[in-house]
Design a protein around this motif. Structure first.
Motif, PDB file in Angstrom:
ATOM      1  N   ASP A 520      59.683  23.281   7.980  1.00 53.48           N
ATOM      2  CA  ASP A 520      59.565  24.537   7.217  1.00 53.48           C
ATOM      3  C   ASP A 520      58.132  24.741   6.756  1.00 53.48           C
ATOM      4  O   ASP A 520      57.609  25.873   6.752  1.00 53.48           O
ATOM      5  CB  ASP A 520      60.499  24.503   6.002  1.00 53.48           C
ATOM      6  CG  ASP A 520      61.959  24.534   6.410  1.00 53.48           C
ATOM      7  OD1 ASP A 520      62.231  24.946   7.560  1.00 53.48           O
ATOM      8  OD2 ASP A 520      62.809  24.144   5.590  1.00 53.48           O
ATOM      9  N   LYS A 523      56.139  25.931   9.640  1.00 50.57           N
ATOM     10  CA  LYS A 523      56.407  27.349   9.885  1.00 50.57           C
ATOM     11  C   LYS A 523      55.661  28.218   8.878  1.00 50.57           C
ATOM     12  O   LYS A 523      55.076  29.240   9.235  1.00 50.57           O
ATOM     13  CB  LYS A 523      57.912  27.611   9.802  1.00 50.57           C
ATOM     14  CG  LYS A 523      58.701  27.011  10.948  1.00 50.57           C
ATOM     15  CD  LYS A 523      60.195  27.314  10.788  1.00 50.57           C
ATOM     16  CE  LYS A 523      61.005  26.693  11.913  1.00 50.57           C
ATOM     17  NZ  LYS A 523      62.463  26.953  11.754  1.00 50.57           N
ATOM     18  N   GLN A 526      52.082  28.219   9.733  1.00 47.45           N
ATOM     19  CA  GLN A 526      51.827  29.096  10.873  1.00 47.45           C
ATOM     20  C   GLN A 526      51.868  30.560  10.444  1.00 47.45           C
ATOM     21  O   GLN A 526      51.076  31.386  10.915  1.00 47.45           O
ATOM     22  CB  GLN A 526      52.879  28.839  11.969  1.00 47.45           C
ATOM     23  CG  GLN A 526      52.652  29.654  13.245  1.00 47.45           C
ATOM     24  CD  GLN A 526      51.329  29.326  13.915  1.00 47.45           C
ATOM     25  OE1 GLN A 526      50.925  28.171  13.949  1.00 47.45           O
ATOM     26  NE2 GLN A 526      50.642  30.331  14.426  1.00 47.45           N
TER      27      GLN A 526
END
Length: 641
Positions: A520, A523, A526
């Motif tokens: 997570d 992510k 990103q």
């Protein structure tokens, strides 16, 4: 106040795609220490006359940064302070008026607005500090806000990470969208309550009008009843008078008849003059006729009076019915009035519901803080679990090695046990042989009594056999003990293996959670990277459509006619003081302000002077309006280690 500022800064950062700020007890302590230092040193950043200020207290900020193991940025704003000119053209401070939370937040908002949109003279350093852009990006950033004793606002931004504690126990920032939604809902509920109250007031007004009309109708009905009762009494009096007149007429008729009879008697008896008597007869007849007429008139009057009495009684009954109906209507209206008078209580209930909703909002915010604290604890637990996982894996390796060793020992013990059993069987066989030999020896004892040497040898053999039996028994007992120890070691090893497997399962579960949290995080990282790339592309696109002009002396002018300090031109591209591409050089001026500024700069061949304006009212009003902007001249200095 700091929550209010952090929310404004985060709204700005959300538009630019940079990392949002947080507020923690450490960031508030940081801001308080800096402002306390300004106050203790009597450090006036802008000065009594705006031109004699000390700017940022760099030594103080460096000292606080070093003591608290962080690096920070400071934006200073005049905020609560304003300046104006005296009659001699000198600037001086105006008294700071009494403040409310609303006025202080308004000054904060105006200061941030000025730093974001009118900061060209400072190279947009203040704006970039709030945005967290370029060299002004501190990474994870905490915020603290305070006012010093001069009325200046201090926006203190500090880098936050685990080691310096600036990211610990963050406060819950208000959700603008949720607060806006709740505010809109509260406004909607308030408008509904107002509409209901207005309708209730209208209904109350109408009901009061109806009540007034009903009261008036009741009064009129009572008056009509009183009038009808009075008329009835009068007509009853007339009826009684008429009845009395009838009785009187009847009595007079009877008397007249007696008179007539007496007259007739007198006529017959009297021998008076015929003419005189005839006249008396006519008079008597006329009197009778008059009496009969009076009787008919009285009877007619009785009939009329009776009819009037009946009509009056009917009117009284109608008036009474109207009065009863009016009283019923009045009772209903009083009931409606009582219900409508409860409308303020309903409004109070609605306000209480609004207060409950706000309390629920605060509870939800508190729950959010608790959840974030739980998340922080879970993150710390994750690190502990990772350490524990490594330890458990090491213990598992050792336990497996111990298990293998225990199994090897068990196998050896089993082999030793089998060998001991074989030896025991052999010893038991030897014992049986020895016993047999003993029996034979005892049988031959009698024969051998005469042979002492043989007996001694037999006794020796017997002792040897006994020793062999005892050794065999000891070997058996030792083998059994070894077997029991081996069995216990096996059970302990199995229990250790089960515990290790349980810890391994827990560690694997914690590891899975940690990997999920890590994924997570990747992510989210990103997403931040994508947002930064998007912001970079947007900035590039914006620069391509942002136009500047260049004067003859090389100065750069924007579309608003502002001279951009520190800006440079390469080819047809314009770069700011940090060498970032910010726009394109236009071939011709694109706005009237740009044209005027370029003309003024190109026309400057010698320094220009003008008349001093002493209109204190106009200039003073302008400075009061721009006090927070003029107080930004010393802002935007970056403080880093």
């Amino acid at each position: 106040m700091s929550l209010f500022v952090a929310d404004l800064i985060n709204q700005i950062r959300q538009q630019f795609g940079t990392q949002k700020t947080i507020i923690t007890p450490k960031s508030l302590e940081y801001a308080n220490k800096i402002v306390a230092g300004y106050n203790e040193e009597n450090w006036d950043a802008f000065g009594e006359h705006m031109t004699d200020g000390k700017s940022h207290d760099d030594n103080l900020i460096d000292k606080v940064d070093n003591n608290m193991h962080t690096s920070g940025l400071e934006n200073l704003g005049g905020s609560l302070q304003a300046w104006t000119w005296d009659d001699d053209g000198n600037l001086y401070k105006l008294p700071i008026e009494k403040q409310t939370m609303d006025s202080m937040k308004n000054s904060i908002y105006e200061t941030i607005l000025a730093m974001m949109f009118d900061d060209a003279y400072s190279g947009w350093g203040h704006a970039q500090t709030f945005i967290g852009y370029g060299v002004y990006n501190l990474g994870k950033t905490s915020v603290g806000v305070d006012f010093d004793k001069f009325g200046y606002s201090h926006f203190e931004l500090a880098s936050a990470y685990n080691q310096n504690g600036f990211d610990s126990n963050p406060y819950t920032l208000p959700s603008t969208s949720e607060l806006t939604s709740q505010l809109n809902q509260a406004k909607s509920d308030l408008e509904k309550s107002k509409a209901n109250l207005a309708q209730t007031n209208n209904d109350l007004s109408e009901t009061q009008n109806v009540l007034v009309n009903a009261t008036s109708t009741q009064t009129n009905a009572k008056q009509a009843l009183n009038t009808a009762q009075t008329d009835l009494a009068n007509k009853r009096t007339v009826l009684n008078n008429a009845k009395k007149s009838v009785a009187d007429a009847q009595n007079k008729l009877a008397s007249d008849k007696q008179v007539q009879q007496q007259a007739q008697i007198n006529l017959q008896a009297v021998t008076a003059d015929l003419a005189t008597k005839q006249e008396n007869v006519e008079k008597a007849q006329q009197a009778v006729q008059v009496a009969e007429n009076n009787q008919r008139v009285a009877q007619d009057e009785v009939t009329v009076a009776t009819n009037n009495v009946n009509q009056a009684q009917q009117a009284v009954q109608t008036a009474q019915d109207n009065l009863n109906q009016t009283q019923n209507d009045l009772n209903k209206l009083n009931q409606q009035l009582a219900e409508l008078q409860q409308a303020p209580e309903l409004l109070v209930q609605a306000k209480q519901q609004l207060a409950d909703a706000q309390s629920n909002l605060q509870t939800a915010n508190d729950n959010l803080v608790a959840k974030k604290n739980e998340l922080n604890k879970a993150t710390a637990d994750l690190a502990d679990l990772k350490t524990q996982l490594a330890t458990n894996q090491e213990n598992l390796t050792k336990a497996l090695a111990n298990l293998a060793q225990a199994k090897s020992g068990l196998d050896q013990a089993n082999k030793d046990l089998a060998s001991s059993k074989e030896k025991l069987v052999s010893k038991q066989t030897s014992l049986a042989s020895a016993k047999s030999a003993l029996a034979e020896a005892q049988a031959k004892l009698t024969e051998l009594q005469q042979a002492p040497q043989t007996l001694d040898q037999a006794n020796k053999n017997l002792e040897i056999a006994k020793e062999n039996v005892e050794k065999a028994q000891q070997a058996y007992d030792e083998a059994k003990s070894n077997n029991d120890v081996a069995q216990k070691d096996l059970e302990d090893a199995k229990n250790s293996l089960a515990q290790v497997q349980e810890k391994q399962s827990q560690a694997q579960s914690a590891y899975d959670k940690a990997m999920k949290a890590y994924n997570d995080y990747l992510k989210a990282q990103q997403a931040v990277k994508d947002a930064e790339e998007k912001a970079k592309a947007q900035a590039q696109a914006k620069a391509e459509h942002t136009y500047f002009a260049q004067t003859a002396n090389g100065k750069v002018v924007d579309e608003k006619g502002h001279i951009m300090v520190g800006y440079s031109v390469k080819g047809n591209q314009v770069f700011d003081a940090q060498s970032k591409l910010v726009g394109t050089l236009a071939q011709t001026s694109t706005t009237r302000r740009m044209v005027n500024t370029v003309k003024q700069e190109n026309a400057k061949t010698l320094p220009q002077t003008g008349d001093k304006q002493n209109n204190n009212t106009t200039v003073g009003a302008i400075l009061v309006g721009l006090g927070s902007l003029l107080g930004l001249g010393a802002l935007g200095k970056r403080k880093e280690d």
